[in-house]
Design an enzyme around this catalytic site. Sequence first.
Site, PDB file in Angstrom:
ATOM      1  N   LEU A  36       2.941   2.996  17.452  1.00 37.63           N
ATOM      2  CA  LEU A  36       3.007   1.597  17.007  1.00 37.63           C
ATOM      3  C   LEU A  36       2.213   1.358  15.721  1.00 37.63           C
ATOM      4  CD1 LEU A  36       2.853  -0.550  20.294  1.00 37.63           C
ATOM      5  CD2 LEU A  36       4.722   0.807  19.363  1.00 37.63           C
TER       6      LEU A  36
ATOM      7  N   THR B  17      -2.687 -12.460  13.922  1.00 34.16           N
ATOM      8  CA  THR B  17      -3.134 -11.094  14.211  1.00 34.16           C
ATOM      9  C   THR B  17      -4.487 -11.162  14.934  1.00 34.16           C
ATOM     10  OG1 THR B  17      -4.184 -10.846  12.067  1.00 34.16           O
ATOM     11  CG2 THR B  17      -1.907 -10.198  12.194  1.00 34.16           C
TER      12      THR B  17
ATOM     13  N   ALA C 121      -1.404  -4.453  23.030  1.00 34.06           N
ATOM     14  CA  ALA C 121      -0.185  -3.785  22.579  1.00 34.06           C
ATOM     15  C   ALA C 121       0.451  -2.985  23.722  1.00 34.06           C
ATOM     16  CB  ALA C 121      -0.496  -2.869  21.394  1.00 34.06           C
TER      17      ALA C 121
ATOM     18  N   GLY D  59      -4.594  -2.055  26.037  1.00 37.02           N
ATOM     19  CA  GLY D  59      -4.917  -3.360  25.454  1.00 37.02           C
ATOM     20  C   GLY D  59      -3.674  -4.235  25.355  1.00 37.02           C
TER      21      GLY D  59
ATOM     22  N   LYS E 101      -4.870 -13.770  18.864  1.00 35.05           N
ATOM     23  CA  LYS E 101      -3.584 -13.819  19.568  1.00 35.05           C
ATOM     24  C   LYS E 101      -3.636 -14.591  20.891  1.00 35.05           C
ATOM     25  CE  LYS E 101      -1.311  -9.849  17.569  1.00 35.05           C
ATOM     26  NZ  LYS E 101      -0.433  -8.717  17.827  1.00 35.05           N
TER      27      LYS E 101
ATOM     28  N   TYR F  46       1.411   1.324  11.897  1.00 28.56           N
ATOM     29  CA  TYR F  46       2.270   1.368  10.707  1.00 28.56           C
ATOM     30  C   TYR F  46       1.507   1.719   9.433  1.00 28.56           C
ATOM     31  CZ  TYR F  46       0.712  -3.449   9.731  1.00 28.56           C
ATOM     32  OH  TYR F  46      -0.032  -4.561   9.476  1.00 28.56           O
TER      33      TYR F  46
ATOM     34  N   ASP G 271       6.443  -9.258  18.793  1.00 24.89           N
ATOM     35  CA  ASP G 271       6.127  -7.828  18.936  1.00 24.89           C
ATOM     36  C   ASP G 271       7.002  -7.204  20.028  1.00 24.89           C
ATOM     37  OD1 ASP G 271       4.196  -7.670  16.979  1.00 24.89           O
ATOM     38  OD2 ASP G 271       2.548  -8.153  18.346  1.00 24.89           O
TER      39      ASP G 271
ATOM     40  N   ASN H 107       2.023 -13.694  18.632  1.00 22.92           N
ATOM     41  CA  ASN H 107       1.823 -13.185  17.265  1.00 22.92           C
ATOM     42  C   ASN H 107       2.469 -14.109  16.234  1.00 22.92           C
ATOM     43  OD1 ASN H 107       4.547 -12.613  17.559  1.00 22.92           O
ATOM     44  ND2 ASN H 107       4.414 -10.767  16.309  1.00 22.92           N
TER      45      ASN H 107
END
Length: 266
Positions: free
Chosen positions: A212, A65, A131, A129, A69, A214, A105, A90
């Site tokens: 995204l 994480t 993600a 970024g 990464k 959680y 991911d 990841n």
Amino acid sequence: MRIDSNTQLNFVIGSPIKQSKSPDIHAKMYKVLNINAVLIAIDTPNLPDFVQSMKTLNAGMCAITLPYKTDILQYVDSMSEEVKALGAANTLINREGKIHALNTDVHGIQSGLEDVELKNKNVLIIGAGGAARATAYALKDSNVHIYWMNRTEDKVKLLIQTFGGTYLDADQARTRDIDIIINTTSVGMHPHVDESPLPAYRFKPNQTVFDLIYNPQVTRLLREARQAGAHGISGERLFVEQAIKQIEFCYDVKVDARCRNELHDY
Ligand code: ATR
């Protein structure tokens, strides 16, 4: 949970790591799939020593994480096409003493969208970024048009060069015809649960909104979208699916629909 001489050590590394839910979901997966392993969370490891110790300890895998990464990649033996394209992993898998880097991911994002018609749709990606990059990569063969919205416009330029698409500011995003909205920022994440990356937006019932995040499972963005009748997808789906993929790669198993359902209740 049993621990014996055959128990395999797996890891998750990150900083901070206290909030990580990887130990919980992995513990549940090991139980459901009858895998004799335990996943331990570690903060701020010395990366080269850590990768070496995965080999020494015969660890099966390691979830990666933030903020490791990208930094981790200089110490691995090989990497998947996604990792090469994204410059971020990841997951590390120990394959007979060689450490292979993956990015599950991308699979998790595709899985979240698997029941959504994508062809010729307008997708708004919020954020620019890692993600956001993984999201655009996940959509690269879907024939969508990407609109990008980000607090810092400059960061979108590089993404547009790589993945195509159009930049929108917040006002333009409100008036453009958007089918699918994907939030890749941390806005609305615990403990800032009252924030939204798209405040005062008029969601429509025919829209899909994928957040995204959680934690919480239902963010303000998702709640407001659902209240307006839109189809909301929680980051919990991405989180569980990326973890399932880690286990499928590591233990060469296929997680069937029944197990999946049990894990999604987690
Ligand atoms: P990740 O790798 O998880 O995507 P990141 O690289 O730090 O994390 O990217 C976070 C994204 O969320 C960025 O696009 C960031 O906006 P900037 O490019 O302007 O920094 C966005 N972001 C984070 N916090 C935000 C906030 N409070 N308001 C708006 N955008 C935010």
